[in-house]
Design an enzyme around this catalytic site. Structure first.
Site, PDB file in Angstrom:
ATOM      1  N   TRP A 179       2.710  -7.840  -5.465  1.00 15.64           N
ATOM      2  CA  TRP A 179       4.116  -7.486  -5.665  1.00 15.64           C
ATOM      3  C   TRP A 179       4.858  -8.733  -6.118  1.00 15.64           C
ATOM      4  O   TRP A 179       4.611  -9.825  -5.588  1.00 15.64           O
ATOM      5  CB  TRP A 179       4.763  -6.965  -4.379  1.00 15.64           C
ATOM      6  CG  TRP A 179       6.254  -6.787  -4.532  1.00 15.64           C
ATOM      7  CD1 TRP A 179       6.896  -5.754  -5.142  1.00 15.64           C
ATOM      8  CD2 TRP A 179       7.282  -7.701  -4.092  1.00 15.64           C
ATOM      9  NE1 TRP A 179       8.260  -5.951  -5.110  1.00 15.64           N
ATOM     10  CE2 TRP A 179       8.526  -7.138  -4.482  1.00 15.64           C
ATOM     11  CE3 TRP A 179       7.275  -8.923  -3.431  1.00 15.64           C
ATOM     12  CZ2 TRP A 179       9.735  -7.766  -4.210  1.00 15.64           C
ATOM     13  CZ3 TRP A 179       8.480  -9.544  -3.168  1.00 15.64           C
ATOM     14  CH2 TRP A 179       9.690  -8.966  -3.546  1.00 15.64           C
ATOM     15  N   GLU A 220       2.318  -3.006  -6.925  1.00 21.14           N
ATOM     16  CA  GLU A 220       3.414  -2.367  -6.189  1.00 21.14           C
ATOM     17  C   GLU A 220       4.721  -2.396  -6.980  1.00 21.14           C
ATOM     18  O   GLU A 220       5.152  -3.439  -7.452  1.00 21.14           O
ATOM     19  CB  GLU A 220       3.614  -3.078  -4.846  1.00 21.14           C
ATOM     20  CG  GLU A 220       4.743  -2.511  -4.008  1.00 21.14           C
ATOM     21  CD  GLU A 220       4.907  -3.242  -2.689  1.00 21.14           C
ATOM     22  OE1 GLU A 220       5.847  -2.894  -1.941  1.00 21.14           O
ATOM     23  OE2 GLU A 220       4.109  -4.156  -2.406  1.00 21.14           O
ATOM     24  N   LYS A 222       8.986  -1.308  -7.491  1.00 20.81           N
ATOM     25  CA  LYS A 222      10.232  -1.339  -6.730  1.00 20.81           C
ATOM     26  C   LYS A 222      11.372  -0.855  -7.612  1.00 20.81           C
ATOM     27  O   LYS A 222      11.365  -1.066  -8.825  1.00 20.81           O
ATOM     28  CB  LYS A 222      10.523  -2.754  -6.214  1.00 20.81           C
ATOM     29  CG  LYS A 222      11.643  -2.828  -5.178  1.00 20.81           C
ATOM     30  CD  LYS A 222      11.650  -4.167  -4.465  1.00 20.81           C
ATOM     31  CE  LYS A 222      12.724  -4.194  -3.376  1.00 20.81           C
ATOM     32  NZ  LYS A 222      12.664  -5.426  -2.569  1.00 20.81           N
ATOM     33  N   ASP A 253       5.721   2.126  -1.776  1.00 16.34           N
ATOM     34  CA  ASP A 253       6.457   1.671  -0.602  1.00 16.34           C
ATOM     35  C   ASP A 253       7.609   2.634  -0.355  1.00 16.34           C
ATOM     36  O   ASP A 253       8.412   2.899  -1.255  1.00 16.34           O
ATOM     37  CB  ASP A 253       6.985   0.247  -0.843  1.00 16.34           C
ATOM     38  CG  ASP A 253       7.626  -0.364   0.390  1.00 16.34           C
ATOM     39  OD1 ASP A 253       8.542   0.264   0.959  1.00 16.34           O
ATOM     40  OD2 ASP A 253       7.231  -1.473   0.783  1.00 16.34           O
ATOM     41  N   HIS A 256      11.045   1.579  -1.534  1.00 13.70           N
ATOM     42  CA  HIS A 256      11.207   1.050  -2.882  1.00 13.70           C
ATOM     43  C   HIS A 256      11.663   2.079  -3.898  1.00 13.70           C
ATOM     44  O   HIS A 256      11.523   1.882  -5.105  1.00 13.70           O
ATOM     45  CB  HIS A 256       9.908   0.413  -3.353  1.00 13.70           C
ATOM     46  CG  HIS A 256       9.657  -0.926  -2.748  1.00 13.70           C
ATOM     47  ND1 HIS A 256       8.696  -1.791  -3.222  1.00 13.70           N
ATOM     48  CD2 HIS A 256      10.253  -1.562  -1.706  1.00 13.70           C
ATOM     49  CE1 HIS A 256       8.705  -2.894  -2.494  1.00 13.70           C
ATOM     50  NE2 HIS A 256       9.638  -2.763  -1.559  1.00 13.70           N
ATOM     51  N   HIS A 280       2.810   1.651   1.725  1.00 15.24           N
ATOM     52  CA  HIS A 280       3.581   0.809   2.622  1.00 15.24           C
ATOM     53  C   HIS A 280       4.579   1.718   3.321  1.00 15.24           C
ATOM     54  O   HIS A 280       5.584   2.124   2.731  1.00 15.24           O
ATOM     55  CB  HIS A 280       4.300  -0.301   1.851  1.00 15.24           C
ATOM     56  CG  HIS A 280       3.441  -1.492   1.595  1.00 15.24           C
ATOM     57  ND1 HIS A 280       3.903  -2.654   1.026  1.00 15.24           N
ATOM     58  CD2 HIS A 280       2.126  -1.708   1.857  1.00 15.24           C
ATOM     59  CE1 HIS A 280       2.922  -3.529   0.932  1.00 15.24           C
ATOM     60  NE2 HIS A 280       1.838  -2.978   1.436  1.00 15.24           N
ATOM     61  N   ASP A 288      16.415  -0.907   0.427  1.00 13.85           N
ATOM     62  CA  ASP A 288      15.112  -1.348   0.925  1.00 13.85           C
ATOM     63  C   ASP A 288      15.307  -2.272   2.116  1.00 13.85           C
ATOM     64  O   ASP A 288      15.048  -3.470   2.053  1.00 13.85           O
ATOM     65  CB  ASP A 288      14.354  -2.066  -0.197  1.00 13.85           C
ATOM     66  CG  ASP A 288      12.991  -2.559   0.258  1.00 13.85           C
ATOM     67  OD1 ASP A 288      12.417  -1.937   1.158  1.00 13.85           O
ATOM     68  OD2 ASP A 288      12.521  -3.574  -0.292  1.00 13.85           O
ATOM     69  N   ASP A 290      13.937  -1.968   5.161  1.00 14.72           N
ATOM     70  CA  ASP A 290      12.739  -2.154   5.978  1.00 14.72           C
ATOM     71  C   ASP A 290      13.002  -2.018   7.472  1.00 14.72           C
ATOM     72  O   ASP A 290      12.652  -2.888   8.266  1.00 14.72           O
ATOM     73  CB  ASP A 290      12.100  -3.515   5.681  1.00 14.72           C
ATOM     74  CG  ASP A 290      11.482  -3.547   4.285  1.00 14.72           C
ATOM     75  OD1 ASP A 290      10.778  -2.597   3.945  1.00 14.72           O
ATOM     76  OD2 ASP A 290      11.704  -4.524   3.560  1.00 14.72           O
ATOM     77  N   ASP A 320       5.299  -1.936   6.380  1.00 13.94           N
ATOM     78  CA  ASP A 320       6.091  -3.000   5.774  1.00 13.94           C
ATOM     79  C   ASP A 320       7.529  -2.898   6.251  1.00 13.94           C
ATOM     80  O   ASP A 320       8.358  -2.213   5.662  1.00 13.94           O
ATOM     81  CB  ASP A 320       6.032  -2.922   4.248  1.00 13.94           C
ATOM     82  CG  ASP A 320       6.682  -4.126   3.573  1.00 13.94           C
ATOM     83  OD1 ASP A 320       7.155  -5.020   4.291  1.00 13.94           O
ATOM     84  OD2 ASP A 320       6.726  -4.169   2.329  1.00 13.94           O
TER      85      ASP A 320
END
Length: 413
Positions: A179, A220, A222, A253, A256, A280, A288, A290, A320
């Protein structure tokens, strides 16, 4: 309670023991960066950059490799089943030396491999293309400066080689996920140029063909990031095409994409064109951000799709998130167990009956079965799984976390 639950599920055609076997054989890759707020162990490591942000300052953060491993061992003791460690390159055992990213070697990660061997777990790996002077302007593999691109290409190539040796020594292929944060705050004049440079750089990174039994490459995407609100070079469309062309794994993800966009719906499509999938599992709140994974609709839908598509053999599940506003051990354990519970619920669906109803056009029965499954005593099955693995059940988890905080974490401040 378990025997009653087992009989109830059997009445709708679900083999609970088979579900538990599948759950036990599906590891979750624990992200090392939850334990120290994405700091790592590079000499003179500075502030987190490249659009990444960790909020909170809860006491007890791991300050050394020994403390991080101690915390990981505690988390593993709270999780049913066997799992994996997902390590970033900045977490090498550098012995206080200044080792730049383009000079990392296997020797800097051998103690991690030895630790994983002792724990009986596999490892995954990530080049760390962020929080570095050569990434301060927001670009790495797509940078206009060939010298900077070459620096990051070398870092990624070395990361792949290290991961392959991890997989070889541990007898379980390491997923190496690439990434990059590359993007712009405002509108670019040449999107194509940046994406062509990224593609060329990735071609150089993946030029050496490694044994898939030891290393599995992933890329990956985003949607946007802090400082890259208007343009991200590695968009979903870019990496979907690249992964298909190169036949690498594609990483999706959960944080993302657009907040109203679910990655669950993408799984069946992606797996038609790429050999393997890396997930993820995260929880983005408006962006994002997380947040810690929960046993919520979004996570359940992801796991449902994996089971309904029979995709577990081709999917690698990692976490993640990084939350420093709460006890970090609790964050790890609660998030991982939420992912496992979501997977268990998916495995306990009456899949054969659902397919039969759908193919016959009996959508009434399909809807009724889906709702019925939600009301069945899945929690008794989860409690049985925890008991068999000698880990705390839901009511006992918090006490274990608090005891570790009192005896270990509080002494770090």
């Amino acid at each position: 309670m378990y025997q009653e639950a087992k009989e109830m599920y059997a009445s709708i055609g679900v083999d609970v023991e088979q579900a538990l076997t599948a759950l036990a054989s599906t590891p979750i890759s624990l992200h090392c960066w939850q334990g120290d707020d994405v700091v790592g162990f590079e000499s003179g490591a500075g502030a987190l950059g490249s659009g990444l942000a960790v909020t909170g300052n809860y006491p007890g953060k791991a300050r050394s490799i020994d403390e991080l491993r101690q915390d990981l061992e505690q988390v593993l003791s709270l999780l049913p089943g066997k799992h994996r460690l997902n390590l970033h390159a900045i977490y090498g055992d550098f012995g206080g030396q200044k080792i730049d990213r383009d000079a990392i070697e296997l020797a800097h990660f051998q103690t991690w491999i030895d630790w994983a061997q002792a724990q009986g777990i596999g490892m995954d790996f990530n080049p760390s293309n962020f929080s570095h002077a050569k990434a301060d302007d927001g670009f790495t593999l797509s940078h206009p400066d060939a010298g900077i691109r070459d620096f990051w290409i070398e870092h990624c190539k070395r990361s792949r080689a290290i991961a392959a040796e991890m997989g070889k020594q541990l007898g379980s292929a390491a997923v190496t996920n690439v990434w990059v944060p590359d993007g712009m705050k405002d509108l670019p004049a040449d999107r194509q140029g940046f994406r062509q440079r990224l593609s060329d750089s990735l071609d150089a990174v993946f030029a050496d063909k490694l044994d898939a039994a030891h290393n599995i490459d992933a890329v990956e995407c985003k949607l946007f990031g802090i400082g890259s609100e208007s343009f991200v070079v590695g968009s979903h469309e870019f990496y979907m095409g690249y992964a298909q062309k190169q036949q690498t794994a594609l990483c999706l993800d959960a944080g993302h994409f657009h907040p109203t966009e679910s990655i669950a719906d993408k799984i069946s499509s992606v797996l038609m064109y790429v050999p393997e999938l890396l997930l993820h599992v995260s929880r983005g709140v408006r962006w994002d951000s997380d947040h810690v994974v929960l046993f919520d609709d979004a996570t359940q839908q992801i796991m449902q799709e994996l089971v309904r598509c029979d995709a577990l053999p081709r999917t690698h599940i990692g976490l993640d998130f990084f939350d420093a506003s709460i006890n970090r051990i609790a964050a790890w354990a609660i998030g991982t167990r939420a992912a496992q519970k979501s997977l268990l619920l998916a495995l306990l669906e009456p899949r054969a009956a659902l397919l039969e109803a759908e193919l016959s056009g009996d959508y009434t029965t399909r809807l009724a079965l889906l709702e019925q499954a939600k009301a069945l005593p899945w929690s008794a099955v989860w409690a049985e799984f925890c008991q068999r693995n000698d880990v705390p059940d839901e009511l006992g988890l918090l006490a274990k976390v608090k005891d570790y905080e009192k005896t270990v974490l509080s002494a770090r401040n």
